[in-house]
Design a protein around this motif. Structure first.
Motif, mmCIF file in Angstrom:
data_model
loop_
_atom_site.group_PDB
_atom_site.id
_atom_site.type_symbol
_atom_site.label_atom_id
_atom_site.label_comp_id
_atom_site.label_asym_id
_atom_site.label_seq_id
_atom_site.Cartn_x
_atom_site.Cartn_y
_atom_site.Cartn_z
ATOM 1 N N LEU A 20 0.959 -1.194 -0.079
ATOM 2 C CA LEU A 20 -0.184 0.029 0.043
ATOM 3 C C LEU A 20 0.624 1.251 0.068
ATOM 4 C CD1 LEU A 20 -3.016 1.331 0.335
ATOM 5 C CD2 LEU A 20 -2.472 1.207 2.789
ATOM 6 N N TRP A 21 0.685 2.261 -0.971
ATOM 7 C CA TRP A 21 1.143 3.535 -0.882
ATOM 8 C C TRP A 21 0.145 4.507 -0.619
ATOM 9 C CZ3 TRP A 21 2.548 -0.422 -3.888
ATOM 10 C CH2 TRP A 21 3.985 -1.086 -4.037
ATOM 11 N N VAL A 22 0.307 5.684 0.037
ATOM 12 C CA VAL A 22 -0.837 6.492 0.191
ATOM 13 C C VAL A 22 -0.028 7.819 -0.268
ATOM 14 C CG1 VAL A 22 -2.127 7.772 1.673
ATOM 15 C CG2 VAL A 22 -1.698 5.373 1.955
ATOM 16 N N TYR A 23 -0.801 8.568 -1.098
ATOM 17 C CA TYR A 23 -0.033 9.874 -1.623
ATOM 18 C C TYR A 23 -1.329 10.998 -1.315
ATOM 19 C CZ TYR A 23 2.952 7.099 -4.592
ATOM 20 O OH TYR A 23 3.978 6.233 -4.850
ATOM 21 N N ILE A 24 -1.061 12.184 -0.843
ATOM 22 C CA ILE A 24 -1.681 13.251 -0.953
ATOM 23 C C ILE A 24 -1.024 14.157 -1.850
ATOM 24 C CG2 ILE A 24 -2.579 15.240 0.573
ATOM 25 C CD1 ILE A 24 -2.315 13.462 3.063
ATOM 26 N N GLY A 25 -1.946 14.559 -2.930
ATOM 27 C CA GLY A 25 -1.350 15.074 -4.004
ATOM 28 C C GLY A 25 -0.248 14.333 -4.768
ATOM 29 N N ASP A 26 0.811 14.943 -4.734
ATOM 30 C CA ASP A 26 2.033 14.046 -5.420
ATOM 31 C C ASP A 26 3.032 13.770 -4.258
ATOM 32 O OD1 ASP A 26 2.997 16.638 -4.662
ATOM 33 O OD2 ASP A 26 3.655 17.067 -6.664
ATOM 34 N N ARG A 27 2.607 14.063 -2.908
ATOM 35 C CA ARG A 27 3.308 13.605 -1.769
ATOM 36 C C ARG A 27 3.254 12.262 -1.220
ATOM 37 N NH1 ARG A 27 2.250 15.227 3.640
ATOM 38 N NH2 ARG A 27 0.346 16.463 2.690
ATOM 39 N N LEU A 28 4.179 11.601 -1.042
ATOM 40 C CA LEU A 28 4.080 10.284 -0.355
ATOM 41 C C LEU A 28 4.013 10.393 1.048
ATOM 42 C CD1 LEU A 28 3.773 7.243 -0.761
ATOM 43 C CD2 LEU A 28 6.172 7.223 -0.657
ATOM 44 N N VAL A 29 2.947 9.884 1.815
ATOM 45 C CA VAL A 29 2.727 9.943 3.237
ATOM 46 C C VAL A 29 2.780 8.708 3.940
ATOM 47 C CG1 VAL A 29 1.505 12.081 2.934
ATOM 48 C CG2 VAL A 29 0.225 10.089 2.983
ATOM 49 N N ARG A 30 2.444 7.631 3.146
ATOM 50 C CA ARG A 30 2.367 6.361 4.110
ATOM 51 C C ARG A 30 2.848 5.194 2.845
ATOM 52 N NH1 ARG A 30 0.195 4.808 8.380
ATOM 53 N NH2 ARG A 30 0.772 6.948 9.076
ATOM 54 N N GLU A 31 3.875 4.182 3.477
ATOM 55 C CA GLU A 31 4.174 3.242 2.728
ATOM 56 C C GLU A 31 4.288 1.871 3.342
ATOM 57 O OE1 GLU A 31 7.558 1.458 -0.293
ATOM 58 O OE2 GLU A 31 7.681 3.362 0.309
ATOM 59 N N THR A 32 3.365 0.635 2.964
ATOM 60 C CA THR A 32 3.255 -0.464 3.775
ATOM 61 C C THR A 32 3.451 -1.611 2.909
ATOM 62 O OG1 THR A 32 2.073 0.537 5.565
ATOM 63 C CG2 THR A 32 1.961 -1.922 5.776
ATOM 64 N N LYS A 33 4.190 -2.475 3.022
ATOM 65 C CA LYS A 33 4.514 -3.613 2.483
ATOM 66 C C LYS A 33 4.449 -4.949 3.142
ATOM 67 C CE LYS A 33 7.276 -1.514 -1.412
ATOM 68 N NZ LYS A 33 8.540 -1.604 -2.165
ATOM 69 N N PHE A 34 3.654 -5.974 2.695
ATOM 70 C CA PHE A 34 3.492 -7.232 3.612
ATOM 71 C C PHE A 34 4.302 -8.361 2.317
ATOM 72 C CE2 PHE A 34 -0.389 -6.169 6.018
ATOM 73 C CZ PHE A 34 0.324 -5.475 6.950
ATOM 74 N N ASN A 35 5.391 -8.609 3.187
ATOM 75 C CA ASN A 35 6.081 -9.800 2.131
ATOM 76 C C ASN A 35 5.822 -11.154 2.671
ATOM 77 O OD1 ASN A 35 7.619 -7.762 0.813
ATOM 78 N ND2 ASN A 35 9.093 -7.529 2.585
ATOM 79 N N PHE A 36 4.444 -11.226 3.077
ATOM 80 C CA PHE A 36 3.859 -12.653 3.571
ATOM 81 C C PHE A 36 2.547 -12.492 3.088
ATOM 82 C CE2 PHE A 36 4.217 -9.460 6.980
ATOM 83 C CZ PHE A 36 3.142 -9.186 7.304
ATOM 84 N N PRO A 37 1.877 -13.669 3.133
ATOM 85 C CA PRO A 37 0.518 -13.830 2.541
ATOM 86 C C PRO A 37 -0.651 -13.429 3.679
ATOM 87 C CG PRO A 37 1.328 -16.092 3.067
ATOM 88 C CD PRO A 37 2.517 -15.119 3.320
#
Length: 513
Positions: free
Chosen positions: A107-124
């Motif tokens: 998951l990536w969250v952008y407000i406008g063109d600004r990245l505010v949150r990034e979450t990666k699950f490398n598991f199922p």
């Protein structure tokens, strides 16, 4: 001991009430105070160019969804999607956005063109929720969410909520708090029960260890089921999934073994056979889990069939088997089966409520009531075990009383035997001088006159009467045979004859009767 038990149960009751209060409080606050974004849009697949292309894509490629509704069904072979919504033009200070349910691994969250949150699950694991702050300068801007997954689900299945950051943070933290608390309570019980069972006999110890294992696995299941652990401790997500699967694989055969120990005790082959099958399948499932984990979850779909579909059928079969035997034991008047069946019914009823709410809310409902059904069921298992312990204790007390009684009877018997032997010896020694005295009186009577003969006769009669009394006393003191055996004399003689005849013939003799 009784006082400690009362304090323990009161503590558990207070904790359960607190959990329910906190959870209901959180949901009440959620419904009363939170505001929602009117609508949002979703675009399937990720166009080349990333965020720039997504922002420039025409509205024809976006599907509008009313806030609070779930995403449309994901097309096959699609592994990514974009979601966008517009913030209000005026945003108060210290506000934030909270989305409770998102199905995605990355998951990536952008407000406008600004990245505010990034979450990666490398598991199922594809259940995420996000909370991020927004400022007054973000008013009127578009928020973009990029979703990627290798699993079947993708999209949002809850409302997008806009409210004060403090209120949202309270919900974010407290929503899964009951799961964490209940899990910790079960883990605490799992470690306390073995300490109290150190002084039990081996037969009783096995049942208490089984209850401890049940609490340990359930505590682990509750904690690792909570999305809070995966959201806040992402690096350990693979470990949580492994612990959840291992705990479930251990819980099911342990529950069957507990049922077998309490009610069946190895009498019915069907329960014993099913328990052995569960143990073998659990070992296979855990082994498959490690193989899948070591190969970077390459066999996730096959493992899902093993750990979800087939395991679900086994669980249903297990519950049907336990319910059927519980009904049979109840009809036989087993009070423990009545208590166990009531706890099992509570678990089934709570789970059914969850399913009704789940399908009534278009499958967006988060299962909640089953946890309290599990709590009630575990309490019932401990009550059954405590009742069995009390019954065993009563049997031990009765056995001790009977053993003391028989020991007392044995001592009396030994004393009576000793007295009888002593009395027989004394009577024998007394009768000998009496017989000697009688003989001499007879000799003297033969040489005296008639008057003295009369006196001598009286003395001899009294000696004879004393001898009869001593004979009766010896008969009473004689040890009695414990077992009487009938002896066929003719058969015994024939058997002896068969042994002696060859010997007589060898020496030139013969046996006559």
């Amino acid at each position: 001991m009784k006082r400690i038990s009362r304090v323990f149960w009161k503590t558990m009751l207070v904790m359960i009430i607190c959990c329910g209060f906190m959870s209901s409080n959180a949901y009440a606050e959620e419904k009363a105070d939170l505001k929602a974004i009117p609508e949002w849009s979703i675009m399937w697949d990720d166009p080349p160019g990333g965020l720039e292309v997504a922002t420039a894509t025409s509205s024809n490629h976006w599907i509008k969804v009313n806030n609070g509704k779930s995403s449309p069904e994901k097309p096959k072979e699609v592994t990514s999607a974009w979601i966008k919504f517009q913030l209000p033009s005026r945003i108060p200070k210290d506000y934030g956005i909270y989305i409770e349910g998102i199905h995605t691994q990355n998951l990536w969250v952008y407000i406008g063109d600004r990245l505010v949150r990034e979450t990666k699950f490398n598991f199922p694991y594809d259940k995420q929720r996000i909370l991020f702050p927004i400022g007054s300068e973000d008013g009127g801007k578009d928020v973009y969410l990029k979703l990627e997954t290798k699993m079947d689900r993708l999209g949002i299945h809850s409302a997008i909520k806009l409210d004060n950051s403090t209120a949202l943070m309270r919900i974010f933290l407290f929503q899964d708090l009951p799961d964490i608390i209940l899990g910790c309570v079960f883990l605490f019980m799992a470690f306390v029960i073995p300490i109290g069972s150190l002084f039990l006999r081996k037969v009783q110890l096995i049942s208490w260890v089984l209850v401890s294992v049940l609490n340990l696995t359930l505590g682990t299941i509750f904690i690792t089921y909570s999305a809070f652990m995966y959201t806040n401790f992402t690096n350990s997500g693979g470990l949580y999934i492994a612990l959840f699967d291992i705990s479930l694989a251990v819980f099911l055969p342990t529950l069957t073994y507990y049922f077998e120990r309490i009610f069946d005790d190895g009498k019915y082959k069907l329960i014993r056979w099913f328990r052995k099958f569960q143990v073998i399948y659990s070992i296979f499932s855990i082994t498959f889990m490690f193989v899948n984990h070591l190969n970077d979850y390459r066999f996730s779909k096959a493992y899902s069939v093993v750990s979800v579909n087939i395991l679900g059928i086994i669980m249903i079969s297990q519950f049907i088997l336990m319910i059927g035997f519980s009904i049979m034991f109840v009809r036989r008047g087993n009070k423990e089966a009545v208590i166990f069946s009531s706890g099992f019914f509570l678990l089934a009823f709570m789970s059914t409520l969850d399913l009704i709410y789940y399908y009534a809310s278009s499958q967006n409902y988060k299962f909640f009531f089953w946890k309290w059904g599990v709590v009630g069921f575990i309490i019932v298992t401990i009550v059954v075990l405590g009742r069995r312990f009390a019954i065993n204790q009563e049997h031990m007390i009765n056995y001790s009383k009977e053993l003391e009684f028989y020991n007392h009877q044995l001592q009396l018997s030994d004393k009576m035997e000793m007295i009888s032997s002593l009395a027989a010896s004394v009577a024998h020694e007394v009768r000998n001088p009496l017989q000697v005295t009688r003989g001499f009186l007879q000799l003297i009577a033969a040489r005296t006159d008639d008057k003295n003969k009369e006196y001598m006769g009286i003395a001899i009669e009294e000696l004879d009467r004393a001898s009869v009394i001593i004979t009766d006393f010896l008969t009473f003191a004689k040890p009695q045979l414990d077992d009487l055996v009938d002896l066929n004399v003719s058969k015994e003689i024939k058997q002896i004859e068969g042994i002696i005849v060859p010997l007589a013939t060898l020496h030139g003799g013969r046996i006559t009767r």
